[in-house]
Motif scaffolding. Structure first.
Motif, short mmCIF file in Angstrom:
data_model
loop_
_atom_site.label_atom_id
_atom_site.label_comp_id
_atom_site.label_asym_id
_atom_site.label_seq_id
_atom_site.Cartn_x
_atom_site.Cartn_y
_atom_site.Cartn_z
N ILE A 139 0.92 -1.09 -0.20
CA ILE A 139 -0.16 -0.03 -0.05
C ILE A 139 0.84 1.22 0.03
CG2 ILE A 139 -1.97 1.41 1.21
CD1 ILE A 139 -2.86 -1.25 2.37
N PHE A 140 0.74 2.07 -1.00
CA PHE A 140 1.65 3.18 -1.18
C PHE A 140 3.13 2.81 -1.04
CE2 PHE A 140 -2.21 5.45 0.27
CZ PHE A 140 -2.81 5.74 -0.91
N GLY A 141 3.46 1.64 -1.61
CA GLY A 141 4.78 1.14 -1.67
C GLY A 141 5.22 0.32 -0.58
N ASN A 176 -8.33 12.14 7.44
CA ASN A 176 -8.08 12.61 6.01
C ASN A 176 -7.34 11.61 5.23
OD1 ASN A 176 -8.38 14.45 3.75
ND2 ASN A 176 -6.65 15.70 4.75
N PRO A 177 -7.70 10.32 5.00
CA PRO A 177 -6.91 9.19 4.03
C PRO A 177 -6.52 9.51 3.01
CG PRO A 177 -9.21 8.42 4.43
CD PRO A 177 -9.03 9.84 5.22
N LYS A 178 -5.66 8.95 2.41
CA LYS A 178 -5.20 8.97 0.92
C LYS A 178 -5.98 7.75 0.27
CE LYS A 178 -0.92 9.37 -0.18
NZ LYS A 178 0.60 9.25 0.05
N LEU A 179 -6.32 6.78 0.83
CA LEU A 179 -7.06 5.49 0.39
C LEU A 179 -7.99 5.22 1.49
CD1 LEU A 179 -7.08 2.90 -1.52
CD2 LEU A 179 -5.59 1.82 0.41
N LEU A 180 -9.21 5.00 0.66
CA LEU A 180 -10.48 4.56 1.21
C LEU A 180 -10.95 3.40 0.76
CD1 LEU A 180 -12.86 5.49 3.38
CD2 LEU A 180 -13.90 6.92 1.43
N LYS A 196 2.26 2.02 10.19
CA LYS A 196 2.42 3.18 9.47
C LYS A 196 1.32 3.27 8.34
CE LYS A 196 4.81 6.89 8.03
NZ LYS A 196 4.88 7.94 8.75
N ILE A 197 0.95 2.14 7.61
CA ILE A 197 0.14 2.15 6.59
C ILE A 197 -1.25 2.81 7.04
CG2 ILE A 197 -1.58 0.59 5.09
CD1 ILE A 197 1.41 -0.97 4.64
#
Length: 204
Positions: free
Chosen positions: A62-64, A147-151, A73-74
């Motif tokens: 996830i995001f590398g 405020n996630p980057k992935l939902l 962290k993810i």
């Protein structure tokens, strides 16, 4: 960079196969549809991706970041709504949101208030007074607090009537358009996803 990269992900439950050799690549900023009948392994895939259950083999990024080794962290970058949402009936919406905020000390109150307004939440109602659709809206608001980057939304329209379904999906599409976040929309219904997703994976 891809938001999600899954390679040959497999989960075996004893003699039973949960998922086998799943490969998924999700681009940043897209709405990605993950479609399949009940029991096809959609939720198993998502729970394995999020490190809620351990895979038998394969890997997921996830995001590398490695979904197992860097799981803590993810979770700073993702929001998740499970297929079934359950709350104590006597708790008010505002207390649910306040409690969820307590997990994210850096969360912005103005941002959270705006999310709740956009989702048209009645903050003073008790959860037991809400329809299933409005309970799911509360769950979506919770998932957006950091405020996630992935939902990731697992069956967000299950059990809803057509109006409730259209309302939820419309709100999701609006959020993606305004904030540019990556959304994975998991469903057993092609109709629910086809008009919103840029790409769709069908699993049997």
């Amino acid at each position: 960079m891809n938001a999600i990269e899954i390679k040959n992900l497999t989960k075996v439950y004893g003699k039973n196969r949960g998922i086998q050799d799943i490969n998924i690549s999700v681009k940043e900023g897209e709405i990605y549809g993950f479609i399949g009948p009940n029991g096809a392994g959609k939720s198993t895939t998502i729970k394995t991706l999020l490190n809620f259950i351990y895979s038998t083999s394969g890997e997921a990024l996830i995001f590398g970041m490695d979904s197992v080794k860097e799981s803590e962290k993810i979770k700073e970058y993702i929001g998740y709504v499970p297929s079934e949402v359950r709350y104590y009936d006597d708790v008010k919406v505002k207390d649910i949101i306040k409690y969820a905020q307590s997990f994210y000390p850096k969360s912005n109150k103005e941002y959270v208030d705006r999310i709740c307004n956009e989702l048209e939440l009645d903050m003073n109602k008790k959860m037991g007074e809400l329809s299933l659709g409005n309970k799911k809206k509360v769950a979506i608001a919770q998932s957006l607090i950091n405020n996630p980057k992935l939902l990731i939304l697992d069956e967000p329209t299950a059990g809803l009537d057509p109006k409730g379904r259209d309302d939820i999906l419309g709100q999701i599409a609006k959020l993606q358009k305004e904030r540019g976040i990556t959304i994975v929309l998991v469903s057993h219904s092609m109709e629910d996803v086809a008009q919103y997703a840029s790409r769709i994976l069908v699993v049997n």
